[in-house]
Design a protein around this motif. Sequence first.
Motif, mmCIF file in Angstrom:
data_model
loop_
_atom_site.group_PDB
_atom_site.id
_atom_site.type_symbol
_atom_site.label_atom_id
_atom_site.label_comp_id
_atom_site.label_asym_id
_atom_site.label_seq_id
_atom_site.Cartn_x
_atom_site.Cartn_y
_atom_site.Cartn_z
ATOM 1 N N LEU A 123 184.147 27.831 34.073
ATOM 2 C CA LEU A 123 182.789 27.309 34.250
ATOM 3 C C LEU A 123 182.833 25.929 34.894
ATOM 4 O O LEU A 123 183.792 25.180 34.713
ATOM 5 N N VAL A 124 181.793 25.621 35.635
ATOM 6 C CA VAL A 124 181.613 24.278 36.188
ATOM 7 C C VAL A 124 180.299 23.739 35.642
ATOM 8 O O VAL A 124 179.263 24.404 35.737
ATOM 9 N N LYS A 125 180.354 22.561 35.035
ATOM 10 C CA LYS A 125 179.123 21.914 34.581
ATOM 11 C C LYS A 125 178.862 20.715 35.482
ATOM 12 O O LYS A 125 179.800 20.068 35.970
ATOM 13 N N MET A 126 177.588 20.446 35.715
ATOM 14 C CA MET A 126 177.238 19.407 36.670
ATOM 15 C C MET A 126 175.993 18.648 36.220
ATOM 16 O O MET A 126 175.042 19.241 35.714
ATOM 17 N N LEU A 127 176.033 17.341 36.428
ATOM 18 C CA LEU A 127 174.901 16.464 36.139
ATOM 19 C C LEU A 127 174.498 15.808 37.450
ATOM 20 O O LEU A 127 175.341 15.218 38.135
ATOM 21 N N CYS A 128 173.223 15.942 37.820
ATOM 22 C CA CYS A 128 172.748 15.423 39.109
ATOM 23 C C CYS A 128 171.599 14.445 38.909
ATOM 24 O O CYS A 128 170.829 14.553 37.949
ATOM 25 N N VAL A 129 171.473 13.506 39.838
ATOM 26 C CA VAL A 129 170.316 12.622 39.893
ATOM 27 C C VAL A 129 169.585 12.885 41.208
ATOM 28 O O VAL A 129 170.163 13.437 42.143
ATOM 29 N N ASP A 130 168.327 12.481 41.244
ATOM 30 C CA ASP A 130 167.508 12.673 42.445
ATOM 31 C C ASP A 130 167.622 14.110 42.958
ATOM 32 O O ASP A 130 167.854 14.346 44.135
ATOM 33 N N ARG A 131 167.523 15.061 42.064
ATOM 34 C CA ARG A 131 167.539 16.504 42.333
ATOM 35 C C ARG A 131 168.923 17.056 42.630
ATOM 36 O O ARG A 131 169.374 17.986 41.993
ATOM 37 N N THR A 132 169.622 16.520 43.643
ATOM 38 C CA THR A 132 170.810 17.223 44.128
ATOM 39 C C THR A 132 172.093 16.400 44.166
ATOM 40 O O THR A 132 173.150 16.947 44.466
ATOM 41 N N ILE A 133 172.034 15.115 43.873
ATOM 42 C CA ILE A 133 173.219 14.273 44.052
ATOM 43 C C ILE A 133 174.059 14.287 42.772
ATOM 44 O O ILE A 133 173.635 13.785 41.732
ATOM 45 N N PRO A 134 175.256 14.865 42.823
ATOM 46 C CA PRO A 134 176.086 14.981 41.613
ATOM 47 C C PRO A 134 176.669 13.627 41.205
ATOM 48 O O PRO A 134 177.169 12.874 42.034
ATOM 49 N N VAL A 135 176.586 13.325 39.907
ATOM 50 C CA VAL A 135 177.171 12.081 39.396
ATOM 51 C C VAL A 135 178.214 12.358 38.325
ATOM 52 O O VAL A 135 178.975 11.476 37.939
ATOM 53 N N PHE A 136 178.238 13.598 37.849
ATOM 54 C CA PHE A 136 179.221 13.976 36.841
ATOM 55 C C PHE A 136 179.454 15.472 36.955
ATOM 56 O O PHE A 136 178.540 16.244 37.209
ATOM 57 N N GLY A 137 180.698 15.883 36.774
ATOM 58 C CA GLY A 137 181.006 17.300 36.814
ATOM 59 C C GLY A 137 182.334 17.558 36.148
ATOM 60 O O GLY A 137 183.193 16.666 36.093
ATOM 61 N N GLN A 138 182.500 18.748 35.638
ATOM 62 C CA GLN A 138 183.750 19.066 34.944
ATOM 63 C C GLN A 138 183.891 20.580 34.812
ATOM 64 O O GLN A 138 182.907 21.317 34.852
ATOM 65 N N THR A 139 185.138 21.022 34.702
ATOM 66 C CA THR A 139 185.401 22.440 34.474
ATOM 67 C C THR A 139 185.484 22.708 32.977
ATOM 68 O O THR A 139 185.860 21.833 32.195
#
Length: 558
Positions: free
Chosen positions: A169-185
């Motif tokens: 799995l890939v988890k992702m945290l985005c700001v301003d709709r689409t810009i990723p600032v955090f992610g992890q497997t």
Amino acid sequence: MENQPDIDGFTVQHLPIVTAYAQKIGVVEIINTLVPTQMEIDAGTIILGMVLDTLTGRNPLYRLNKYFEHQDTQLLLGKKVDPTKFSDHTVGRVLDRIHNYGAMKVFSQISLQALKQFNIDRSHLSFDTTSVSVHGDYPMYSGKSNSSDTMNIVHGHSKDHRPDLKQFLVKMLCVDRTIPVFGQTEDGNASDKVINNKVLSSISKYMAENRIKKEGFIYIADSAMVTQKNLEKIGDEIQFISRLPANYKECSRLIRSAVEKDEWIELGKLSVTMETTKRPAAVYKVWETKAVLHNKTYRAVVVHSSAHDKRRQNRIERELKKAHTELSKKIKEISKQEFFCRADAMKAAERIQKDRPVFYNPETQIVEIPKYRRGRPKKDGSRTLEKMMYGVSTNIVETGAVEEFKKEAGCFVLLSNVPINGQKGYSSYDILRTYKDQYGIEQNFGFIKNTPIVNCIFLKKAERIEVLGLVLLLSLLIWRLIEYNMRRYAKDNKRDLPGWVKRRTYKPTTFMLMASFQYLMILKIGKHRRLNRPLTQNQREYLRALGLNEQIFTKPGG
């Protein structure tokens, strides 16, 4: 005869723009600071090379050295690099070193620099997860590993609809709709609900490091976030917007109340993209109330979407048709039967009523079926009655549940603890508009799950796949930053930019830019570089919007 200078040509396409943005956010410098090496080629340059490769042809890592044999490494990497340095052995060592340091620690540092560099709004945080399927057995990373720090590549609930393949799995945290600032497997069989809980445990710390107070951001997530443990973790400290799962009884109750009261607030169309005849923009209306979950009260916004309604209506029609067909079949079987007494016929009619679907009401009637003796009728036309049999006659009528079901079809419920009043209050419209930003993160998953990229995930070490996740996230970050800056330029200057097929747009995409620069080449004559032909007007407009100049194509570091 004088020696002629060496002449070479390179199809650089849009890659100098990618390099320029990688320099703006300090990709190479940050990686080299965090993960220093004594190798002939530094870790930052290796990762930049992988990002460039990802954003062009997406070649497998074992062909990375072949890829750079046909590229101007000095222009794209900032220094001349022997392509043989990108051997799979060297790349593997760099991936191992970054894993030991922490791939997501590296990404967080770079994303933080990007937020500062471009002054990006961080008030809305969107979170979601997706599965990435991989081909192969991965026996050493299937839940039997002794290391709790290494993800397990195992079978799980496949969001790709490929239950036959193992996944992570890939988890992702985005700001301003689409810009990723955090992610992890994460492990391939990890629960979205548990992952949400982990994120909620660390999100305040992460935002504090970004100098954002808890009341300064809103956490946006899908319905997997709404569990008792997650809501307790959120408490009153973190503001959130999520969708109430349909398996909560409160969800159906709220939708039913909204339909019964019929006090909708019309919001109209929210889409900013151009609608077409085949794809009309959705029309929204809302009704707000309160919801009680686990002894705590929240804001509940019941939303009706015409697009959602249309999709559901088609499904409802199929469900109604299926229910009608099954009921008709049962009625037909019983209607063929004849009973010796009225009581038996009434029992058969009761069976029809007992098993009927909620959408239809079979109106039954007991009918007499006279049976006459054999022979000709009498002269007056009368016949001698031998016995009286009984049958069931049925007429199928729609119940009120059908109309209710259709009215409730296009509805869903948004749950939130964001205040409605005050300086930072959100109306029902704001709640819906903010939640719809979640669609941006789904677009990001489409980028990561793009077939050519997924095919690159051939590594047989789970640790290296984790770092490959870093490469994909960095590629996505740069891709989105380019798009973000073009759109901000268009908005701030009230000036449209080139789009598709001689059209102009205020919502340009990086893919539009990529297509515009698709055939751009440079000629290298000795130590000098020049474009094979002048830039087009469209290409110049894109560069102006990005704050770049033509020298990025002819001068390393330009």
